[in-house]
Write a protein that holds these residues in place. Sequence first.
Motif, PDB file in Angstrom:
ATOM      1  N   ASN A 218      -0.078  -3.542   8.147  1.00 53.48           N
ATOM      2  CA  ASN A 218       0.164  -3.893   9.548  1.00 53.48           C
ATOM      3  C   ASN A 218       1.640  -3.663   9.854  1.00 53.48           C
ATOM      4  O   ASN A 218       2.487  -4.497   9.533  1.00 53.48           O
ATOM      5  CB  ASN A 218      -0.202  -5.376   9.791  1.00 53.48           C
ATOM      6  CG  ASN A 218      -0.003  -5.749  11.265  1.00 53.48           C
ATOM      7  OD1 ASN A 218       0.703  -5.055  11.994  1.00 53.48           O
ATOM      8  ND2 ASN A 218      -0.620  -6.838  11.677  1.00 53.48           N
ATOM      9  N   TYR A 250      -5.081   1.596   9.456  1.00 51.95           N
ATOM     10  CA  TYR A 250      -5.147   0.133   9.360  1.00 51.95           C
ATOM     11  C   TYR A 250      -6.201  -0.376  10.331  1.00 51.95           C
ATOM     12  O   TYR A 250      -6.059  -0.238  11.532  1.00 51.95           O
ATOM     13  CB  TYR A 250      -3.791  -0.500   9.676  1.00 51.95           C
ATOM     14  CG  TYR A 250      -3.727  -1.967   9.286  1.00 51.95           C
ATOM     15  CD1 TYR A 250      -3.698  -2.972  10.256  1.00 51.95           C
ATOM     16  CD2 TYR A 250      -3.733  -2.350   7.945  1.00 51.95           C
ATOM     17  CE1 TYR A 250      -3.666  -4.314   9.896  1.00 51.95           C
ATOM     18  CE2 TYR A 250      -3.684  -3.695   7.575  1.00 51.95           C
ATOM     19  CZ  TYR A 250      -3.656  -4.664   8.551  1.00 51.95           C
ATOM     20  OH  TYR A 250      -3.617  -5.998   8.192  1.00 51.95           O
ATOM     21  N   GLY A 252      -7.560  -3.609  10.059  1.00 51.14           N
ATOM     22  CA  GLY A 252      -7.338  -5.032  10.306  1.00 51.14           C
ATOM     23  C   GLY A 252      -8.533  -5.867   9.872  1.00 51.14           C
ATOM     24  O   GLY A 252      -8.652  -7.037  10.211  1.00 51.14           O
ATOM     25  N   TYR A 270      -0.897  -6.156   1.934  1.00 54.02           N
ATOM     26  CA  TYR A 270      -0.567  -7.255   2.829  1.00 54.02           C
ATOM     27  C   TYR A 270       0.607  -7.976   2.177  1.00 54.02           C
ATOM     28  O   TYR A 270       0.419  -8.905   1.393  1.00 54.02           O
ATOM     29  CB  TYR A 270      -1.728  -8.209   3.134  1.00 54.02           C
ATOM     30  CG  TYR A 270      -1.503  -8.824   4.507  1.00 54.02           C
ATOM     31  CD1 TYR A 270      -0.442  -9.720   4.711  1.00 54.02           C
ATOM     32  CD2 TYR A 270      -2.223  -8.426   5.604  1.00 54.02           C
ATOM     33  CE1 TYR A 270      -0.146 -10.216   5.972  1.00 54.02           C
ATOM     34  CE2 TYR A 270      -1.952  -8.928   6.872  1.00 54.02           C
ATOM     35  CZ  TYR A 270      -0.905  -9.805   7.051  1.00 54.02           C
ATOM     36  OH  TYR A 270      -0.612 -10.280   8.308  1.00 54.02           O
ATOM     37  N   LYS A 280      -0.705 -13.280   3.743  1.00 53.73           N
ATOM     38  CA  LYS A 280      -1.757 -13.924   4.555  1.00 53.73           C
ATOM     39  C   LYS A 280      -3.063 -14.044   3.776  1.00 53.73           C
ATOM     40  O   LYS A 280      -3.823 -14.981   4.003  1.00 53.73           O
ATOM     41  CB  LYS A 280      -1.991 -13.085   5.816  1.00 53.73           C
ATOM     42  CG  LYS A 280      -3.194 -13.547   6.632  1.00 53.73           C
ATOM     43  CD  LYS A 280      -3.456 -12.661   7.812  1.00 53.73           C
ATOM     44  CE  LYS A 280      -4.607 -13.214   8.663  1.00 53.73           C
ATOM     45  NZ  LYS A 280      -4.929 -12.330   9.805  1.00 53.73           N
ATOM     46  N   LEU A 281      -3.332 -13.127   2.866  1.00 56.32           N
ATOM     47  CA  LEU A 281      -4.664 -13.088   2.246  1.00 56.32           C
ATOM     48  C   LEU A 281      -4.816 -14.138   1.145  1.00 56.32           C
ATOM     49  O   LEU A 281      -3.872 -14.458   0.428  1.00 56.32           O
ATOM     50  CB  LEU A 281      -4.935 -11.669   1.734  1.00 56.32           C
ATOM     51  CG  LEU A 281      -4.909 -10.628   2.861  1.00 56.32           C
ATOM     52  CD1 LEU A 281      -5.117  -9.222   2.329  1.00 56.32           C
ATOM     53  CD2 LEU A 281      -5.924 -10.957   3.944  1.00 56.32           C
TER      54      LEU A 281
END
Length: 344
Positions: A218, A250, A252, A270, A280-281
């Motif tokens: 991202n 990407y 998302g 990520y 985030k993951l």
Amino acid sequence: HATEAHQTDLMTITRFVLNEQTKRPESRGDFTILLNHIVLGCKFVCSAVNKAGLAKLIGLAGETNVQASDSNGEEQKKLDVLSNEVFIKALVSSGRTCILVSEEDEEATFVEPSLRGKYSVVFDPLDGSSNIDCGVSIGTIFGIYMLKDSHEPTIEDVLQPGKNMVAAGYCMYGSSCTLVLSTGTGVNGFTLDPSLGEFILTHPNIKIPKKGKIYSVNEGNAKNWDGPTAKYVEKCKFPKDGSPAKSLRYIGSMVADVHRTLLYGGTFLYPADKKSPNGKLRVLYEVFPMSFLMEQAGGQAFTGKLRALDLVPEKIHERSPIFLGSYDDIEEIKALYAAEEKAA
Ligand code: P6P
């Protein structure tokens, strides 16, 4: 006759796993029974996700109060909850599980003794569900640990490094419903044949290309990246050695981005950033299963500090940065982090 034989020699996921398990003398068929219940959950979610689109289209979804903050109507959100309930019920009723960790549930589920088995399942029932409305592929991601002996299960039994998983996989709900699975001896892909209601082996022995021409991240988070991530992405866009620039793809939705990476090669990142130092993951049911699959397919998975599967989680919803994909491409990222480590 070859093609004819092919059509009649239907290799369903159940048959495939049974074949694999019979090679394991200690196997009593419990894993195959567990897997069948996971497959049942995936079939249900596949049908519900497809109907959700249709339901919304012809207004069957009732009045969805679209919240300003996201493009989802209330009803669409319910697919997360519905999928979670289906998987929890299927896994408990299999009689082969003892602990369940779901992205949807704050606490782990400890299966009652009368229905308890030796497997723990960590899963995200519907990852990427914010993409349902726009028809982007979403998926279920799962990882499976096995209790080594018959002690009373505790949360420590699922706070294990990913390398201790006995199996991992995902089911992608897209133009077709594809289940990708590894039980530790390579990666195989199965596609749901709706007319049979069976997952048929369509991608035997998946191997990720050693190098790829795609990077997936991202870019909107670029201002917060650390040095090595910024340097890697810069190298993808402006290679110094005269090689062609890489393409950015990407979607998302992790399942869709990882599935493309597995089949076409390249990297999915990520990274950590200043806003989210652990990325985030989620470790248990996003990072570990995808890292397990990548390694089984000949690729790598790195957290920026160590091999992703060596990470020892302390909390069931813990996050981690992740860099996964083609073996040589991840080597480049590891070298950039090692260089920063040395310079520090
Ligand atoms: P961002 C979807 O919400 C998800 O959990 C993953 O499926 C996906 O890879 C990631 O978040 C996308 O996050 O911040 O790029 O929108």
